[in-house]
Design an enzyme around this catalytic site. Structure first.
Site, PDB file in Angstrom:
ATOM      1  N   LYS A 109       1.396 -11.881  -4.527  1.00  0.00           N
ATOM      2  CA  LYS A 109       2.762 -11.508  -4.450  1.00  0.00           C
ATOM      3  C   LYS A 109       3.468 -12.626  -3.713  1.00  0.00           C
ATOM      4  O   LYS A 109       4.719 -12.572  -3.607  1.00  0.00           O
ATOM      5  CB  LYS A 109       2.742 -10.343  -3.643  1.00  0.00           C
ATOM      6  N   PHE A 151       3.379  -5.157   3.110  1.00  0.00           N
ATOM      7  CA  PHE A 151       2.010  -4.066   3.469  1.00  0.00           C
ATOM      8  C   PHE A 151       1.291  -3.890   2.414  1.00  0.00           C
ATOM      9  O   PHE A 151       1.584  -4.018   1.323  1.00  0.00           O
ATOM     10  CB  PHE A 151       2.786  -2.929   4.063  1.00  0.00           C
ATOM     11  N   ASN A 167       5.371   9.824  -3.233  1.00  0.00           N
ATOM     12  CA  ASN A 167       4.152   9.580  -2.416  1.00  0.00           C
ATOM     13  C   ASN A 167       4.557  10.188  -0.926  1.00  0.00           C
ATOM     14  O   ASN A 167       5.344  10.314  -0.668  1.00  0.00           O
ATOM     15  CB  ASN A 167       3.792   8.166  -2.398  1.00  0.00           C
ATOM     16  N   LYS A 203      -3.336  -9.557  -2.754  1.00  0.00           N
ATOM     17  CA  LYS A 203      -1.805  -9.190  -2.720  1.00  0.00           C
ATOM     18  C   LYS A 203      -1.179 -10.304  -1.804  1.00  0.00           C
ATOM     19  O   LYS A 203      -0.118 -10.689  -2.311  1.00  0.00           O
ATOM     20  CB  LYS A 203      -1.436  -7.845  -1.832  1.00  0.00           C
ATOM     21  N   LYS A 209      14.871  19.627 -18.724  1.00  0.00           N
ATOM     22  CA  LYS A 209      13.713  20.007 -17.963  1.00  0.00           C
ATOM     23  C   LYS A 209      12.648  20.350 -19.175  1.00  0.00           C
ATOM     24  O   LYS A 209      12.797  20.929 -19.967  1.00  0.00           O
ATOM     25  CB  LYS A 209      14.093  21.479 -17.410  1.00  0.00           C
ATOM     26  N   ASP A 260       7.899  -5.396  -9.582  1.00  0.00           N
ATOM     27  CA  ASP A 260       7.467  -5.684  -8.175  1.00  0.00           C
ATOM     28  C   ASP A 260       8.543  -6.333  -7.361  1.00  0.00           C
ATOM     29  O   ASP A 260       8.599  -7.462  -7.459  1.00  0.00           O
ATOM     30  CB  ASP A 260       6.064  -6.621  -8.202  1.00  0.00           C
ATOM     31  N   ILE A 261       8.785  -5.473  -6.631  1.00  0.00           N
ATOM     32  CA  ILE A 261      10.129  -5.813  -5.748  1.00  0.00           C
ATOM     33  C   ILE A 261       9.582  -6.972  -4.801  1.00  0.00           C
ATOM     34  O   ILE A 261      10.491  -8.072  -4.927  1.00  0.00           O
ATOM     35  CB  ILE A 261      10.668  -4.758  -4.674  1.00  0.00           C
ATOM     36  N   ASP A 280       4.416   2.262  -8.216  1.00  0.00           N
ATOM     37  CA  ASP A 280       3.746   1.326  -9.214  1.00  0.00           C
ATOM     38  C   ASP A 280       4.163   1.413 -10.766  1.00  0.00           C
ATOM     39  O   ASP A 280       4.353   0.655 -11.333  1.00  0.00           O
ATOM     40  CB  ASP A 280       2.318   0.899  -8.814  1.00  0.00           C
TER      41      ASP A 280
HETATM   42  O1  PMT Z   1       6.197   5.601   5.755  1.00  0.00           O
HETATM   43  P1  PMT Z   1       5.016   6.016   6.543  1.00  0.00           P
HETATM   44  O2  PMT Z   1       4.515   7.610   6.508  1.00  0.00           O
HETATM   45  O3  PMT Z   1       5.144   5.751   8.214  1.00  0.00           O
HETATM   46  O4  PMT Z   1       3.720   5.290   6.177  1.00  0.00           O
HETATM   47  C1  PMT Z   1       3.815   3.692   6.236  1.00  0.00           C
HETATM   48  C2  PMT Z   1       2.959   3.338   5.001  1.00  0.00           C
HETATM   49  C3  PMT Z   1       1.541   3.493   4.861  1.00  0.00           C
HETATM   50  C4  PMT Z   1       3.669   3.618   3.932  1.00  0.00           C
HETATM   51  C5  PMT Z   1       3.193   1.437   5.199  1.00  0.00           C
HETATM   52  O5  PMT Z   1       2.749   1.134   6.210  1.00  0.00           O
HETATM   53  C6  PMT Z   1       2.762   0.821   4.079  1.00  0.00           C
HETATM   54  O6  PMT Z   1       1.626   0.502   3.942  1.00  0.00           O
HETATM   55  N1  PMT Z   1       3.737   0.388   3.131  1.00  0.00           N
HETATM   56  C7  PMT Z   1       3.216  -0.069   2.113  1.00  0.00           C
HETATM   57  C8  PMT Z   1       2.769   0.984   0.850  1.00  0.00           C
HETATM   58  C9  PMT Z   1       2.686   0.184  -0.390  1.00  0.00           C
HETATM   59  O7  PMT Z   1       3.295   0.709  -1.458  1.00  0.00           O
HETATM   60  O8  PMT Z   1       1.512  -0.500  -0.374  1.00  0.00           O
HETATM   61  P2  PMT Z   1       1.199  -1.512  -1.752  1.00  0.00           P
HETATM   62  O9  PMT Z   1      -0.427  -1.969  -1.259  1.00  0.00           O
HETATM   63  O10 PMT Z   1       0.856  -0.431  -2.907  1.00  0.00           O
HETATM   64  O11 PMT Z   1       2.022  -2.478  -2.256  1.00  0.00           O
HETATM   65  C10 PMT Z   1       1.984  -3.899  -1.577  1.00  0.00           C
HETATM   66  C11 PMT Z   1       3.341  -4.407  -1.219  1.00  0.00           C
HETATM   67  O12 PMT Z   1       4.049  -4.505  -2.410  1.00  0.00           O
HETATM   68  C12 PMT Z   1       4.217  -3.490  -0.282  1.00  0.00           C
HETATM   69  O13 PMT Z   1       4.640  -4.316   0.450  1.00  0.00           O
HETATM   70  C13 PMT Z   1       5.056  -2.877  -1.247  1.00  0.00           C
HETATM   71  O14 PMT Z   1       6.367  -2.628  -0.535  1.00  0.00           O
HETATM   72  C14 PMT Z   1       5.186  -3.720  -2.280  1.00  0.00           C
HETATM   73  N2  PMT Z   1       5.659  -3.295  -3.675  1.00  0.00           N
HETATM   74  C15 PMT Z   1       4.761  -2.621  -4.397  1.00  0.00           C
HETATM   75  C16 PMT Z   1       5.284  -2.105  -5.608  1.00  0.00           C
HETATM   76  C17 PMT Z   1       6.437  -2.367  -6.168  1.00  0.00           C
HETATM   77  N3  PMT Z   1       6.854  -2.125  -7.238  1.00  0.00           N
HETATM   78  N4  PMT Z   1       7.407  -3.410  -5.378  1.00  0.00           N
HETATM   79  C18 PMT Z   1       6.765  -3.698  -4.126  1.00  0.00           C
HETATM   80  O15 PMT Z   1       7.517  -4.340  -3.422  1.00  0.00           O
END
Ligand code: PMT
Length: 400
Positions: free
Chosen positions: A340, A322, A210, A336, A288, A305-306, A279
């Protein structure tokens, strides 16, 4: 007033070509008001004269374990008790090995064993020696005992090779010590941060990822370190130079990040999940994938989901997530926060030139019973404001 003013710093100088930089280091420390006493190993005296360091520090240079000129035969114990901080710069591979083993053949290693002062080590050696498994193991054991590392730096070395192993420049060593003595609001707290994207392999040459650049997470790590936190930064692949933090761990996939975060969470007081974790991940093809059919279907599997795993640990850190949303920011963020099991969530609107990659960001922050809007500003400034809010909420939930 300088944070180093009147601080008693015992500078250990071991043998290596970088020993000449100790002169500049002593000068900088003295200019900052520190009281400096120098201890040299015999090998160090082959590279720089004790007289130079004596003149710059204004104090006798100590060299021998049993020094008849000391009023007491316990010279090393006196020195060990005197120091507010012991800094060894440069620290040779041999000295690092001796520190790890608890050897005490000479004055410097003996007083390191006899002192309870924080020990800071600035290694300097040939690249191959630094990368040698023995040195790396010694360093990781010293770190696990609470020894702080300054450097080494990368670049051209005296031996003509290029790579890691150069002594960190004296002004950067000085900065590290200033941070050690400045008690910011995060002092004493261990903060774990994940940043950047993950890369999920499709086949040996392709991956799904991403747009996360790591800027937001790296800014948080730097600001927290500047404010006194002991920071572990776990990062997916980014083009950024990592900030100077206590531990920096590079990972690729969501699975790698999960393992590193769960390990780090065992000793963290707070965890901030700013990484954009995949995700879903493809089931990796062993070879390949060949071009052929007009369409190609990839089968994806949900990743773990970490942050959800961290928040459900029995001994959990204060957990901050975030939310990256292209629509219904508040509603999605609140779901969330709850699902979470988070203590706080920082939601950012993302899309074209928004949130990901760019230098500015804005956040809507939610926690149980409260919310706050942090308007658009550079991520470096936003990080400091968000950290203040996180600390407020952390202290509210840990009143003692
Ligand atoms: O890196 P930059 O270019 O500066 O951009 C910053 C950012 C936009 C990436 C950052 O500010 C941000 O929003 N990070 C979280 C991105 C994200 O994956 O968001 P989400 O809404 O999909 O996930 C919610 C939360 O679950 C996040 O804290 C994520 O780290 C966590 N997660 C998600 C999936 C997963 N398998 N495990 C997780 O822990």
């Amino acid at each position: 007033m300088s944070v180093l003013s009147d601080k008693k710093i015992l500078l250990g100088v071991s043998g290596g070509i970088a020993a000449y930089k100790a002169a500049e280091l002593v000068r900088l420390l003295v200019t900052e008001g520190a009281i400096v006493r120098v201890v040299m190993t015999e090998a160090a005296t082959q590279f720089i004269t004790p007289l130079t360091l004596e003149a710059l520090s204004g104090s006798k240079v100590h060299r021998h374990l049993f020094d008849a000129s000391e009023t007491s035969a316990m010279g090393h114990i006196d020195l060990a008790r005197w120091a507010d901080l012991i800094l060894i710069a440069p620290a040779s591979a041999d000295l690092i090995a001796r520190l790890r083993s608890g050897l005490a053949h000479d004055l410097l290693t003996t007083l390191c064993l006899a002192s309870t002062a924080p020990l800071w080590v600035a290694p300097a050696m040939n690249r191959v020696m630094w990368e040698h498994a023995a040195t790396q193991e010694n360093i990781s054991i010293l770190k696990s005992r609470g020894v702080h590392l300054l450097g080494p730096d990368q670049g051209i070395q005296a031996c003509g090779e290029s790579g890691p192993g150069r002594l960190l420049e004296p002004d950067l060593i000085l900065k590290g010590l200033q941070q050690a003595f400045s008690r910011g609001p995060w002092t004493g707290l261990r903060l774990l941060i994940s940043a950047g994207p993950t890369r999920e392999p499709i086949d040996p040459v392709r991956y799904l990822s991403n747009r996360s650049s790591g800027k937001m997470g790296y800014a948080l790590a730097k600001a927290a370190q500047d404010q006194g936190a002991a920071v572990t930064l776990i990062s997916g692949p980014t083009a950024l130079t990592p900030p100077k933090v206590d531990h920096f761990i590079k990972v690729e996939t969501a699975k790698d990040m999960l393992a590193a975060v769960l390990q780090g969470a065992l000793t963290a007081d707070l965890y901030i999940g700013s990484a954009a974790v995949a995700d879903y991940a493809p089931i990796m093809a062993p070879q390949k994938i060949k071009k052929g059919a007009p369409t190609l279907t990839l089968e994806l599997q949900k990743t773990v989901d970490i942050i959800g795993q961290v928040s459900s640990l029995e001994q959990r850190p204060f957990t901050v997530g975030f939310a990256a949303e292209t629509e219904n920011l508040e509603a999605h963020a609140l779901v969330k926060l709850k699902n979470k099991g988070l203590d706080l969530i920082a939601a950012n609107p993302v899309g074209e030139h928004q949130g990901f990659e760019v230098d500015d960001n804005e956040l809507m922050v939610f926690w149980e019973g409260g919310q706050r809007f942090l308007p658009k500003t550079p991520k470096t400034d936003l990080a400091a404001v968000l950290l203040t809010l996180i600390l407020e909420r952390y202290h509210a939930s840990h009143p003692s």
